[in-house]
Design an enzyme around this catalytic site. Structure first.
Site, PDB file in Angstrom:
ATOM      1  N   GLY A  94       0.838  -1.191   0.000  1.00 17.77           N
ATOM      2  CA  GLY A  94       0.000   0.000   0.000  1.00 17.77           C
ATOM      3  C   GLY A  94       0.872   1.239   0.000  1.00 17.77           C
ATOM      4  O   GLY A  94       2.093   1.154   0.186  1.00 17.77           O
ATOM      5  N   LYS A  95       0.299   2.368  -0.234  1.00 17.96           N
ATOM      6  CA  LYS A  95       1.032   3.638  -0.139  1.00 17.96           C
ATOM      7  C   LYS A  95       0.029   4.755   0.001  1.00 17.96           C
ATOM      8  O   LYS A  95      -1.118   4.635  -0.465  1.00 17.96           O
ATOM      9  CB  LYS A  95       1.862   3.868  -1.406  1.00 17.96           C
ATOM     10  CG  LYS A  95       3.063   4.767  -1.176  1.00 17.96           C
ATOM     11  CD  LYS A  95       4.211   3.975  -0.595  1.00 17.96           C
ATOM     12  CE  LYS A  95       5.429   4.826  -0.334  1.00 17.96           C
ATOM     13  NZ  LYS A  95       6.582   3.989   0.047  1.00 17.96           N
TER      14      LYS A  95
END
Ligand code: NAD
Length: 429
Positions: free
Chosen positions: A118-119
């Site tokens: 994720g980011k």
């Protein structure tokens, strides 16, 4: 005439070369094709699982109300909760966050830790914001993300312009909503607030460990190994400090405002002190100033780019004169430069392997928070070494088995592991 036709080809090439999403997709495509992944699975692995855009109203110190845009992309949750940093920068885009989220999926899969990728990012300029404004942005962003993050869902960490203070605010905001303290919602926290010992050194330590493994293939010893490092921040500075303590000759450090060189190896502790006192690495009395544009292209055993993305490109890769390229930064090499580097026979330790020490110790932090039992630094470092060495060996063995370069091998290994998880879990419908 279309817009694309009216723009000179060279500009289009440059834009494509420097676009992180195009770069991530090019590497994905190559690995997927070599693996023979079927079209349906390619579609699944290529698409982010979830993307969230939030607009955050914040009261500024002068009483004005401003609205900031934030993103969180969960690329994959097939192997575990999403995992990845949050960056604050004026030029954050959804495409950039998507690319970085997918890199996290592949990085966690290469190291075989039980996370997806994720980011997140908030479009803002931290240099123009007060600590109070940053705190309010962080808390409101966290509140907006509340249903999408959590120890079992998505575990953020620091990235560009965010730090352990930001993580402490996120942890506190999340815990206030949960009505109990929940330290495992983020990693990269202060050690006294559920952080892990060894986390701040972890990325640099990981770079040193994989470089050490690569040296064995060249019959080199640290004491006879010259290292050039670009970037003297967390990753570059820590790599320099640990590698120089281990006997490597750090012959050159390159920063945005200069480069210093000493053929016998720089005294890294003294250089850090010099920069602290003067604000720059330039004019260090234990070395000589050299041209910073050319410094990366001098003859050396190891080149460790640890500053930012897109520094080795199709325009300059042919000038490299290193045996080993250890990618401390994320995306320092463009995909257009890959074939040039391969032709030169440089041994590449790709970013998703080389800088994975950080996320590995983040994993340890998450485990310790959930156990409520904290490890000493020696245990953290020993376990980090085990994972880095195993991952390095797995990538190199995969490269040899499939007759591909290390970067492609790292992607193939990662895609293979994520595809396996997706297949075994099945598609819920
Ligand atoms: P940082 O901000 O602490 O350090 C970066 C350093 O590079 C700074 O000292 C900066 O002045 C220097 N720099 C910037 N542009 C430069 C240029 N053009 N030439 C030379 N020097 C330049 O950042 P960091 O945390 O060390 O991260 C560096 C890279 O490593 C980034 O790509 C980041 O995404 C990646 N990374 C960091 C971690 C981590 O744990 N910090 C983990 C994985 C990957």
């Amino acid at each position: 005439m279309t817009v694309a036709e009216s723009v000179p080809r060279a500009i289009l090439d440059t834009e494509e070369e420097f676009n992180p999403l195009a770069s991530a997709e090019a590497r994905f495509d190559e690995a997927a094709e070599k693996l023979g992944l079927d079209e349906g699975m390619q579609k699944v692995l290529r698409s982010p699982a979830r993307e969230l855009i939030v607009h955050i109203p914040v009261s500024l110190d002068d009483g004005r109300l401003e609205v900031f845009t934030g993103y969180r992309v969960q690329h994959s949750i097939a192997r575990g909760p999403a995992k990845g940093g949050i960056r604050y920068a004026p030029d954050v885009t959804l495409d950039e966050v998507r690319a970085l989220a997918s890199w996290m999926t592949w990085k966690c899969a290469v190291t075989n830790i039980p996370f997806g990728g994720g980011k997140g990012g908030v479009v803002c300029d931290p240099s123009l914001l007060s600590p109070g404004e940053l705190e309010r942005i962080t808390r409101r962003y966290t509140a907006e993300l509340f249903d999408f993050i959590g120890p079992e869902i998505d575990v953020p960490a620091p990235d560009m312009n965010t730090n352990e203070q930001t993580m402490a605010w996120i942890m506190d905001t999340y815990s206030m909503h949960k009505r109990h303290t929940q330290t495992a919602v983020v990693t990269g926290k202060p050690v006294d607030l559920g952080g892990s010992r060894g986390r701040s050194e972890a990325t640099g330590r990981g770079c040193m460990i994989v470089t050490g493994e690569a040296l064995k293939r060249f019959g080199l010893e640290p004491a006879h190994t010259r290292v050039v490092i670009q970037g003297f921040g967390n990753v570059g500075g820590m790599s320099a400090r640990l590698m120089s303590q281990a006997g490597y000759k750090i012959v050159c450090i390159v920063e945005w405002d200069g480069a210093v060189y000493n053929a016998n190896g720089l005294d890294i502790a003294a250089l850090m002190k010099h920069r602290k006192e003067t604000g720059s690495i330039a004019d260090f009395e234990g070395g000589e100033n050299i041209d910073r544009e050319q410094a990366m292209f001098q003859e050396t055993d190891v080149l460790l780019p640890a500053a930012r993305e897109n520094v080795i490109t199709s325009h300059n890769a042919s000038k490299l004169r290193c045996k080993i390229l250890c990618e401390g930064a994320n995306g320092p090499t463009t995909h257009f430069a890959d074939p040039v580097i391969a032709d030169k026979g440089i041994f590449v330790i790709p970013d998703i392997l080389a800088n994975s020490g950080g996320v590995t110790v983040s994993y340890f932090e998450w485990v310790q928070d959930r156990q409520g039992y904290f490890w000493n630094e020696q245990l953290v470092n020993t376990r980090l070494e085990e994972i880095m060495v195993d991952s390095f060996n797995a990538v190199v063995a995969y490269a040899e088995k499939h007759g591909v370069h290390n970067r492609t091998a790292a992607y193939m290994l990662a895609l293979d592991r994520v595809a396996f998880a997706v297949k075994m879990r099945g598609i819920y419908a």
